[in-house]
Design a protein around this motif. Structure first.
Motif, PDB file in Angstrom:
ATOM      1  N   GLN A 457       0.781  -1.184   0.177  1.00 43.35           N
ATOM      2  CA  GLN A 457      -0.031  -0.398   0.038  1.00 43.35           C
ATOM      3  C   GLN A 457       0.411   1.098  -0.149  1.00 43.35           C
ATOM      4  O   GLN A 457       0.404   2.528   0.175  1.00 43.35           O
ATOM      5  N   CYS A 458       2.287   0.675  -0.033  1.00 44.54           N
ATOM      6  CA  CYS A 458       3.007   2.115   0.069  1.00 44.54           C
ATOM      7  C   CYS A 458       2.276   3.510  -1.073  1.00 44.54           C
ATOM      8  O   CYS A 458       2.813   4.559  -0.707  1.00 44.54           O
ATOM      9  N   GLU A 459       2.732   3.071  -2.857  1.00 39.88           N
ATOM     10  CA  GLU A 459       2.589   4.278  -3.472  1.00 39.88           C
ATOM     11  C   GLU A 459       0.792   4.646  -3.267  1.00 39.88           C
ATOM     12  O   GLU A 459       1.283   6.108  -2.882  1.00 39.88           O
ATOM     13  N   THR A 460      -0.224   3.782  -2.197  1.00 44.72           N
ATOM     14  CA  THR A 460      -1.207   4.472  -2.851  1.00 44.72           C
ATOM     15  C   THR A 460      -0.837   5.479  -1.486  1.00 44.72           C
ATOM     16  O   THR A 460      -1.830   6.176  -1.302  1.00 44.72           O
ATOM     17  N   ILE A 462       1.206   7.054   0.261  1.00 46.24           N
ATOM     18  CA  ILE A 462       1.756   7.870  -0.627  1.00 46.24           C
ATOM     19  C   ILE A 462       0.534   9.383  -0.354  1.00 46.24           C
ATOM     20  O   ILE A 462       0.931  10.686  -1.142  1.00 46.24           O
ATOM     21  N   LYS A 463       0.248   8.897  -2.553  1.00 46.61           N
ATOM     22  CA  LYS A 463      -0.772   9.721  -2.732  1.00 46.61           C
ATOM     23  C   LYS A 463      -1.520  10.258  -1.939  1.00 46.61           C
ATOM     24  O   LYS A 463      -2.167  11.622  -2.561  1.00 46.61           O
ATOM     25  N   GLU A 464      -2.431   9.686  -1.346  1.00 43.99           N
ATOM     26  CA  GLU A 464      -3.410   9.866  -0.485  1.00 43.99           C
ATOM     27  C   GLU A 464      -2.846  10.710   1.214  1.00 43.99           C
ATOM     28  O   GLU A 464      -3.538  11.922   1.625  1.00 43.99           O
ATOM     29  N   LEU A 465      -1.454  11.319   0.919  1.00 47.12           N
ATOM     30  CA  LEU A 465      -0.975  11.966   2.301  1.00 47.12           C
ATOM     31  C   LEU A 465      -0.946  13.026   1.301  1.00 47.12           C
ATOM     32  O   LEU A 465      -0.709  13.489   1.768  1.00 47.12           O
ATOM     33  N   LEU A 466      -0.199  12.757   0.143  1.00 46.63           N
ATOM     34  CA  LEU A 466      -0.120  14.434  -0.499  1.00 46.63           C
ATOM     35  C   LEU A 466      -1.331  15.136  -0.384  1.00 46.63           C
ATOM     36  O   LEU A 466      -1.098  16.090  -1.312  1.00 46.63           O
ATOM     37  N   SER A 467      -2.483  14.143  -0.611  1.00 51.08           N
ATOM     38  CA  SER A 467      -3.411  14.855  -1.190  1.00 51.08           C
ATOM     39  C   SER A 467      -4.192  15.550  -0.417  1.00 51.08           C
ATOM     40  O   SER A 467      -5.298  16.585  -0.583  1.00 51.08           O
ATOM     41  N   ILE A 468      -3.511  15.237   1.022  1.00 50.61           N
ATOM     42  CA  ILE A 468      -4.362  15.819   1.965  1.00 50.61           C
ATOM     43  C   ILE A 468      -4.194  17.257   2.395  1.00 50.61           C
ATOM     44  O   ILE A 468      -2.791  17.915   1.803  1.00 50.61           O
TER      45      ILE A 468
END
Length: 612
Positions: A457-460, A462-468
């Motif tokens: 789930q690492c890439e997923t 990371i994307k979710e964190l950057l979208s916050i």
């Protein structure tokens, strides 16, 4: 007789060989070794002239200063008024030394050095790491006599009033004692509080004050006094309890000295120094013109004694029993108790994740905005020592992480060294060890905690964190600060929490934490599985109140020690000695337990111990 019912052999290498009773010669050997060990410990009243660390005479070697460069032990940045006055500093070329390790304080002569300092000076030709000259000198003996006496006589409350930084909260618990011995006297006609506790409670951040003494509103949640007894204490009784009394003239004198001589107390636009208005407002309106009194900001509570309360501090050793009377009128025993915050709930873990994510999204430059006192760093700060403990570092010389140090000393190393120096005021201070321990624990957590996510789930994530959205995250943080049980209703907030739920908090082995305790329990379980269940359980309770070795560890002055050794102390005096010297009691406990394991059990040795 069946093989299962036969009596096991106690000889040879059978499984029961460790149950063989010890021989008379082994018992005598253990007794002789124990006695000799006590003799060595009882001779510990010397110190290294360079680092001031306590040592036995056989651990020190006399070396003449002509055999090494004395200028290595100079520190020209120390203020002239703070330089040592207990020896002829000119004769020793300005070297900062401990007079206890000097054979001659008037003329240059041999110095008693420990092995570490001796090797550094004579072999490595360098300043020892823990030399007093390496900003580990505090100039207590160079204070003006009136200032020195004021620091020594200051109550715990007064020390809080003159400190620029606040890192803890203090609670006083006073237990009453019926007048007379063995409960003689009526509690309504005789109120005497002979025993108390100082409870040092940490707070989440270190607050920096802008003036001294602080305002009443700042002090109102800092100190409280709880009286436990049969009747409510009278105002006259409270006024006799020295730990909560304030002398305004003493507070003013100490603040004035600090602002004149300590670089961390110099008046600046951020720090206004002495506030006469705050000083005048310390006491109640009725006693405002008095010099001594109870602070009006002190919270005072009363709890009536009952069987439940009595059982909270009872033990089978009788250590808490007070069947003795004070040697001096008005004398009080105050023992120290320290606490560490230990919130290991899922909500605490969630808050740590939110704070860390907020910091990262702000590119590591996020600063909390707040009204009131300014937070300062707990560790890696040269000012924290003097700002929190002005009575221990009155000149502002020996702070942690001092930038002028020739050799870097970590926070933990400095704390450990300060607790072991000769006649250490740090070891006898009521709060230093507790506050230092809390800072060390926070430092360990900050250095060891890591966030971990599943590899799939690492890439997923990371994307979710950057979208916050940082602003949305800040709003969510504020909600949880005001209500730890807050339940988000917005879909964006729910998504943030789902993302955080997939991030695991991982830490290294930190002593004192729940994870460390679980790890130790697992080790015990592993030993039981491998070696079998224990066949013998031993309980040790070294009696610090009754053992003469505590007296030796607590008293550094040789003349005073000789008087104490020649004259037996009553129970009250022994209790007072142990209460005033928590460092000596901790050292005694460590010595007794270590000696038992090494000499009686003989753990880690090839010889047989008393129990096999």
């Amino acid at each position: 007789m069946s093989p299962r019912s036969r009596t096991p052999s106690t000889t040879g290498h059978s499984a029961y060989a460790h149950l063989t009773p010890p021989s008379i010669s082994l018992k005598r050997e253990i007794i002789a070794e124990w006695t000799n060990n006590l003799k060595i410990a009882n001779g510990d009243n010397y110190a290294c002239a360079v680092c001031a660390k306590k040592a036995n005479s056989h651990e020190l070697r006399p070396i003449h200063p002509n055999k090494f460069d004395l200028t290595l032990l100079r520190n020209d940045s120390i203020p002239i008024d703070a330089l040592p006055k207990t020896y002829n500093i000119q004769a020793y070329e300005g070297a900062i030394l401990c007079p206890i390790g000097m054979l001659n304080t008037f003329e240059k002569d041999e110095l008693c050095l420990c092995a570490t300092c001796s090797r550094s000076l004579t072999v490595n030709k360098a300043m020892p790491k823990f030399a007093l000259a390496n900003y580990l000198y505090y100039g207590h003996h160079s204070l003006p006599p009136d200032i020195k006496d004021s620091f020594q006589d200051a109550s715990i409350y007064e020390l809080l009033l003159i400190s620029r930084a606040r890192v803890n909260k203090v609670s006083f618990k006073f237990s009453d004692c019926v007048d007379g011995t063995q409960g003689i006297g009526h509690p309504r006609t005789s109120q005497r509080y002979l025993k108390g506790n100082v409870l040092v409670l940490p707070q989440h951040s270190t607050k920096l004050r802008t003036m001294l003494p602080p305002t009443t509103s700042e002090l109102i949640d800092t100190v409280c006094a709880v009286f436990v007894g049969h009747t409510r204490p009278s105002s006259e009784t409270i006024r006799k309890l020295q730990p909560v009394l304030v002398r305004k003239s003493r507070v003013k004198k100490l603040i004035t000295f600090l602002t004149d001589n300590n670089p961390f107390y110099i008046i600046t636009p951020e720090f206004g120094g002495l506030s006469q208005q705050n000083l005048d407002d310390l006491l109640d309106v009725d006693t405002q013109d008095d010099d001594v009194g109870i602070p009006c900001s002190l919270n005072i509570s009363f709890i009536e004694m009952n069987d439940t309360l009595a059982s909270t501090d009872s033990d089978y050793t009788g250590r808490s029993d007070m069947d003795c009377n004070p040697s001096k009128e008005g004398e009080l025993i105050m023992e120290n108790v320290g606490y560490t915050w230990g919130d290991y709930s899922p909500k605490s873990c969630r808050d740590m994740k939110i704070n860390a994510l907020t910091h990262c999204l702000a590119r590591g430059q996020y600063i909390e905005s707040q009204v009131g006192n300014t937070p300062i760093p707990d560790f890696d700060s040269a000012s924290i020592m003097s700002m929190v403990f002005p009575h221990l570092d009155p000149w502002g010389i020996g702070g942690f992480a001092h930038p002028g140090r020739t050799i870097t000393i970590s926070f933990e190393e400095q704390v450990r060294h300060l607790l072991q120096i000769w006649n250490s005021p740090f070891a006898s201070d009521h709060a230093f060890a507790f506050i230092a321990y809390n800072i060390i624990q926070k430092k360990r957590v900050s250095e060891s905690m890591r966030f971990q996510v599943p590899a799939m789930q690492c890439e997923t994530i990371i994307k979710e964190l950057l979208s916050i959205d940082p602003a949305r995250l800040q709003e969510l943080t504020n909600h949880f600060k005001h209500d730890r049980h807050y339940t988000p209703t917005d879909d964006r907030d729910k998504q943030i929490l789902r993302t955080l739920h997939n991030i695991n908090l991982v830490g290294y082995d930190i002593p004192g934490t729940v994870a460390h305790k679980i790890s130790m329990r697992n080790q015990i379980r592993g030993l039981i599985i491998n070696k079998g269940t224990p066949t013998l359980f031993i309980t040790l309770n070294p009696a610090d109140i009754h053992h003469p070795l505590v007296r030796r560890f607590a008293v550094a002055d040789e003349d005073t020690l000789s008087d104490l050794q020649c004259e037996p102390l009553c129970e009250w005096d022994r209790r007072t000695l142990t209460a005033k010297n928590p460092g000596a009691c901790a050292r005694f406990f460590h010595f007794m337990i270590s000696s038992f394991l090494s000499i009686v059990i003989r753990y880690g040795r090839k010889e047989q111990g008393l129990f096999g």
